[in-house]
Design a protein around this motif. Structure first.
Motif, PDB file in Angstrom:
ATOM      1  N   UNK A  92      45.624  47.780  44.832  1.00 15.94           N
ATOM      2  CA  UNK A  92      44.775  47.633  45.146  1.00 15.94           C
ATOM      3  C   UNK A  92      43.949  46.048  44.446  1.00 15.94           C
ATOM      4  N   UNK A  93      43.963  46.510  42.687  1.00 16.11           N
ATOM      5  CA  UNK A  93      43.980  45.340  42.043  1.00 16.11           C
ATOM      6  C   UNK A  93      43.989  44.139  41.903  1.00 16.11           C
ATOM      7  N   UNK A  94      45.770  44.691  42.093  1.00 15.96           N
ATOM      8  CA  UNK A  94      46.669  43.185  42.565  1.00 15.96           C
ATOM      9  C   UNK A  94      46.188  42.328  43.697  1.00 15.96           C
ATOM     10  N   UNK A  95      46.216  43.309  44.531  1.00 19.31           N
ATOM     11  CA  UNK A  95      46.103  41.888  46.229  1.00 19.31           C
ATOM     12  C   UNK A  95      44.732  40.732  45.700  1.00 19.31           C
ATOM     13  N   UNK A  96      43.404  42.389  44.716  1.00 20.88           N
ATOM     14  CA  UNK A  96      42.412  41.367  44.917  1.00 20.88           C
ATOM     15  C   UNK A  96      42.468  40.540  43.802  1.00 20.88           C
ATOM     16  N   UNK A  97      43.623  40.107  43.680  1.00 20.34           N
ATOM     17  CA  UNK A  97      43.224  38.934  42.166  1.00 20.34           C
ATOM     18  C   UNK A  97      42.827  37.546  42.306  1.00 20.34           C
ATOM     19  N   UNK A  98      43.052  37.908  43.704  1.00 16.67           N
ATOM     20  CA  UNK A  98      43.007  35.940  44.425  1.00 16.67           C
ATOM     21  C   UNK A  98      44.855  35.733  44.385  1.00 16.67           C
ATOM     22  N   UNK A  99      45.907  36.924  43.977  1.00 20.09           N
ATOM     23  CA  UNK A  99      47.222  35.917  44.062  1.00 20.09           C
ATOM     24  C   UNK A  99      47.620  35.625  45.313  1.00 20.09           C
ATOM     25  N   UNK A 100      47.551  36.167  46.652  1.00 17.45           N
ATOM     26  CA  UNK A 100      47.287  35.597  47.664  1.00 17.45           C
ATOM     27  C   UNK A 100      46.474  35.084  48.491  1.00 17.45           C
ATOM     28  N   UNK A 101      46.097  34.172  48.733  1.00 19.42           N
ATOM     29  CA  UNK A 101      45.172  32.891  50.181  1.00 19.42           C
ATOM     30  C   UNK A 101      45.261  34.024  51.228  1.00 19.42           C
ATOM     31  N   UNK A 102      43.837  34.347  51.617  1.00 21.14           N
ATOM     32  CA  UNK A 102      43.424  35.469  52.749  1.00 21.14           C
ATOM     33  C   UNK A 102      43.654  36.959  52.201  1.00 21.14           C
ATOM     34  N   UNK A 103      43.250  37.104  50.705  1.00 29.34           N
ATOM     35  CA  UNK A 103      43.391  38.469  50.491  1.00 29.34           C
ATOM     36  C   UNK A 103      42.427  38.739  49.330  1.00 29.34           C
ATOM     37  N   UNK A 104      41.256  38.976  49.534  1.00 36.38           N
ATOM     38  CA  UNK A 104      40.239  38.944  48.545  1.00 36.38           C
ATOM     39  C   UNK A 104      39.917  40.332  48.304  1.00 36.38           C
ATOM     40  N   UNK A 105      39.254  40.970  47.504  1.00 37.19           N
ATOM     41  CA  UNK A 105      38.477  42.079  47.055  1.00 37.19           C
ATOM     42  C   UNK A 105      38.987  43.495  48.595  1.00 37.19           C
ATOM     43  N   UNK A 106      37.792  43.155  49.554  1.00 41.11           N
ATOM     44  CA  UNK A 106      37.100  43.160  50.779  1.00 41.11           C
ATOM     45  C   UNK A 106      38.731  44.270  51.333  1.00 41.11           C
ATOM     46  N   UNK A 107      39.499  42.666  51.819  1.00 41.44           N
ATOM     47  CA  UNK A 107      41.081  43.318  52.596  1.00 41.44           C
ATOM     48  C   UNK A 107      41.771  44.208  51.965  1.00 41.44           C
ATOM     49  N   UNK A 108      41.863  43.506  50.339  1.00 42.52           N
ATOM     50  CA  UNK A 108      43.037  44.204  49.779  1.00 42.52           C
ATOM     51  C   UNK A 108      42.328  46.311  49.302  1.00 42.52           C
ATOM     52  N   UNK A 109      41.272  45.965  49.785  1.00 42.08           N
ATOM     53  CA  UNK A 109      40.783  47.994  49.759  1.00 42.08           C
ATOM     54  C   UNK A 109      40.818  47.950  51.133  1.00 42.08           C
ATOM     55  N   UNK A 110      41.211  47.136  52.288  1.00 45.95           N
ATOM     56  CA  UNK A 110      41.465  48.181  54.063  1.00 45.95           C
ATOM     57  C   UNK A 110      42.789  48.131  53.564  1.00 45.95           C
ATOM     58  N   UNK A 111      43.444  47.026  53.275  1.00 51.02           N
ATOM     59  CA  UNK A 111      44.963  47.480  53.913  1.00 51.02           C
ATOM     60  C   UNK A 111      45.066  48.202  52.746  1.00 51.02           C
TER      61      UNK A 111
END
Length: 727
Positions: A92-111
């Motif tokens: 979740x932290x990895x995805x929320x970090x901004x590495x992939x455009x389109x995934x921020x903290x909210x969508x990282x948690x949902x995924x």
């Protein structure tokens, strides 16, 4: 792996999860990480080198614990490996970090809530399932899949680079430049990286080549080394080098025998990459593109100066009183003589320092010619300089890039000899800043019948790019020249202007600590004291006494980037006191927060933002992974991946400030910057201040700068060509 150990136990192993990337240098991979060790509550600091690192990833390091005098206990890694996260928290932290455009903290948690530790597999193998998540439609799903695919390619490139002895995170730029063929192209000729990719120099490319088995004495390496040596010279402002300097430089750089260098140079000349000619009385070598650009500038200027000006004959003795009445000014005799010369010249240069009436002279010339209904084009190298030219002349001024209609995709100019500017007169201001390539492009676009007026202060620093165009044109004596020297009485009331001229003449400036003064010197005996006093002056003393906004109105100008009193360190110190609590993100070694002052560090034709432009961060959108930055009232979105184009701009170098003016300027002057302390540098910095200049540091450092007139020769052929071809 635990958090124990001591500084006397080398070779200890440490593993943990990255909680924060405090600093990461994209150039060499150096990083400062805050990591959480298993079973430990407090975070630990780890320093080392990694090609790329993201919050949520695991690190495995071998090294030792040390006690840093300034930062305390740290684990100093001799070897550092980065591993993908495999827990839901880490992912979740990895995805929320901004590495992939389109995934921020909210969508990282949902995924992660939906797919757990299988989320990477879902993105890669069954991307259609992403649309099961509330808020993820087809467009966002496509962006996530594309972003993940890019990251996989980028990671492969980084692994390849790392395996070949280079720790760098410039893989994003490699991928943007070379695409899917990146690794194949690098294997074919690794030295192309030094030519094509910003941030990967010859040393890094050479390391890759060595790991790929290319012999140190190979001609491919020797030829690349020659180009690198000449590019290094270009970076220092030269257009070429005497062969007596180039050959030893290449031998020292490459560590191979001189005959191989000479053979490689011969091949470069035959192929046309390098051109040989004479500089003064000795043979010299030039990168061919620059050599041709200088030759073209000379040819074009000499061609433009021929023939009659594109306006009917003007009775100067009638025009002079008319324009003085029209503008309500009284021109000096030198200004009146300059007007006479301008009205009969097709190419003319106006130079002089602050307060000598350049602006009034240019406005007078334009007012007289404006009565003849001429089409006039006004331009300057930077946005701020163009804006100031607009304000002083009342006409529309553009940056040179905008005037020449740069193509965002190719970076090339639309305006040229086949599609020239629609003007009878071109006025270019701040010409000391214009380097050889830009002046070449500008002159190509001037129609043959048009006149050209070049304005600038030749005593300022020369351009950051190669050449010394304004100085060479003046030194050649090939075109009409007006050198204004008389400081007008009203301007002489400003200590800034008086002291600028004193510095330019090798005299120490004078200052008095009295109310109403616009020039101050604050003594500080060591760099740490300089920093403390800069912070106090910028944060409180200047705003309280003069009413200037500490972020928007006050600019700290440094002789160099490095050191305690350099621009980089001062930016971090000033950000911490001027904008400490705003929401922000950490990228490319900087923390970018809402309200920060930032500077663009390279030309971005898509955004129409250019090297040296200053903006202010308006907002931060973590879900869409972008900042909105205000550049002179225009909001420009910046994806997080593009933030390596930006640097904080509370402090910047004097070189970067050329063409700009600021209400208040603060300049550190210390022996720490001794290598850069030259008269032109201090003169340029002081003349950037419009209402207030404050120098902080050591008097002996200022004295050394004022006495040091030699800024070093720049090797160029423009003045020689103008002299020989005009006779």
């Amino acid at each position: 792996m635990n958090g124990g150990g001591s500084a006397s136990e080398p070779g200890e192993r440490l593993t943990g999860v990255v909680e924060r990337v405090t600093y990461h240098n994209a150039e060499n991979g150096f990083c400062v990480l805050r990591i959480r060790l298993r079973g430990h509550r407090d975070l630990e600091t780890l320093i080392g080198h990694a090609p790329s690192v993201t919050v949520g990833e695991y690190v495995s390091a071998i090294g030792e614990w040390v006690i840093d005098r300034e930062h305390g206990r740290q684990f100093k890694a001799a070897r550092l490996s980065i591993l993908p996260p495999n827990t839901t928290v880490g992912i979740e932290k990895y995805l929320a970090s901004g590495l992939i455009r389109g995934i921020g903290p909210i969508f990282a948690k949902r995924l992660v809530n939906a797919f757990g530790t299988d989320v990477f597999s879902v993105i890669e193998t069954t991307p259609g399932r992403l649309r099961e998540i509330d808020g993820i439609g087809e467009t966002r799903a496509q962006r996530i899949v594309a972003g993940w695919a890019d990251q996989r390619v980028i990671r492969d490139i980084m692994v390849f680079l790392h395996a070949n002895g280079v720790s760098t995170s410039r893989a994003v730029r490699i991928f943007k430049t070379y695409g899917q063929d990146a690794i194949d192209l690098i294997k074919e000729n690794p030295y192309r990286l030094a030519r094509d990719i910003k941030g990967i120099g010859f040393v890094s490319a050479d390391a890759i080549a060595g790991n790929m088995g290319i012999e140190p004495t190979s001609l491919i390496r020797a030829r690349a080394g020659i180009s690198h040596a000449l590019m290094e010279a270009v970076g220092e402002g030269h257009c070429g080098l005497p062969r007596g300097d180039l050959i030893p430089l290449a031998v020292k750089l490459l560590g191979i025998p001189e005959p191989i260098i000479e053979q490689a140079l011969g091949l470069e000349i035959v192929e046309g990459t390098v051109t040989e000619d004479m500089l003064d009385t000795e043979p010299a070598d030039f990168l061919t593109a620059l050599y041709r650009a200088e030759a073209a500038i000379a040819k074009r200027l000499l061609s433009l100066r021929e023939g009659r000006p594109p306006w009917p004959a003007i009775e100067t003795e009638k025009a002079l009183p008319w324009v003085q009445a029209r503008l309500a000014v009284q021109l000096s005799e030198s200004q009146r003589e300059a007007v006479r010369l301008a009205l009969q010249s097709k190419v003319m240069v106006i130079t002089g320092g602050p307060g000598v009436g350049k602006t009034t002279l240019v406005k007078s010339i334009l007012t007289i010619l404006g009565a003849k209904r001429l089409k006039v084009a006004l331009c300057a190298p930077t946005g701020r300089a163009a804006k100031r030219l607009s304000e002083t002349t009342g006409g529309e001024a553009k940056t040179i890039h905008r005037l020449l209609e740069v193509n965002p995709r190719s970076g090339r100019f639309t305006r040229n000899e086949n599609h020239p500017l629609d003007c009878d007169l071109l006025v270019a201001d701040e010409c000391s800043m214009i380097d050889v390539p830009l002046m070449h492009a500008l002159l190509r676009a001037v129609p043959p019948q048009a006149a050209i007026l070049l304005v600038g202060d030749v005593d300022q620093l020369p351009s950051v790019g190669p050449g010394q165009v304004l100085a060479d044109i003046i030194d050649s004596g090939a075109v009409a020249l007006v050198r204004l020297t008389e400081v007008f009485r009203q301007a002489a009331e400003s200590r800034i202007i008086v002291n600028a001229h004193r510095i330019n003449h090798g005299q120490m400036p004078e200052w008095e600590a009295r109310p109403g003064s616009d020039f101050y010197f604050i003594v500080a005996e060591d760099p740490e004291d300089v920093v403390r006093k800069i912070i106090a002056v910028v944060k409180a003393r200047i705003p309280n006494q003069f009413g200037f906004d500490p972020i928007r109105d006050i600019q700290v100008l440094c002789p160099m980037n490095r050191g305690v009193t350099g621009a980089r360190a001062l930016n971090m110190s000033l950000q911490a006191v001027l904008n400490p609590a705003a929401p922000g993100i950490e990228r490319f070694g900087w923390r970018f927060a809402v309200g920060d002052k930032v500077m663009q560090t390279e030309n971005d034709y898509d955004k129409e933002v250019f090297n040296g432009d200053i903006g202010f961060i308006r907002s931060l959108d973590e879900d869409n992974q972008e900042l909105l930055i205000d550049f002179d009232g225009r909001g420009v979105p910046y994806p997080f991946a593009d933030l390596d184009q930006l640097a904080l701009a509370y402090a910047t170098t004097i070189h970067k400030s050329q063409g700009s003016e600021y209400p208040a300027v603060v300049i550190p002057v210390t022996m720490q910057h001794y290598v850069m302390l030259k008269r032109k540098l201090v003169y340029t910095g002081v003349t950037r201040g419009r209402k207030l200049v404050v120098l902080i540091g050591q008097k002996k450092a200022l004295a050394a700068a004022v006495k040091s007139a030699d800024a070093g020769r720049r090797w160029s052929k423009l003045a020689g060509w103008l002299r020989t071809r005009s006779t």
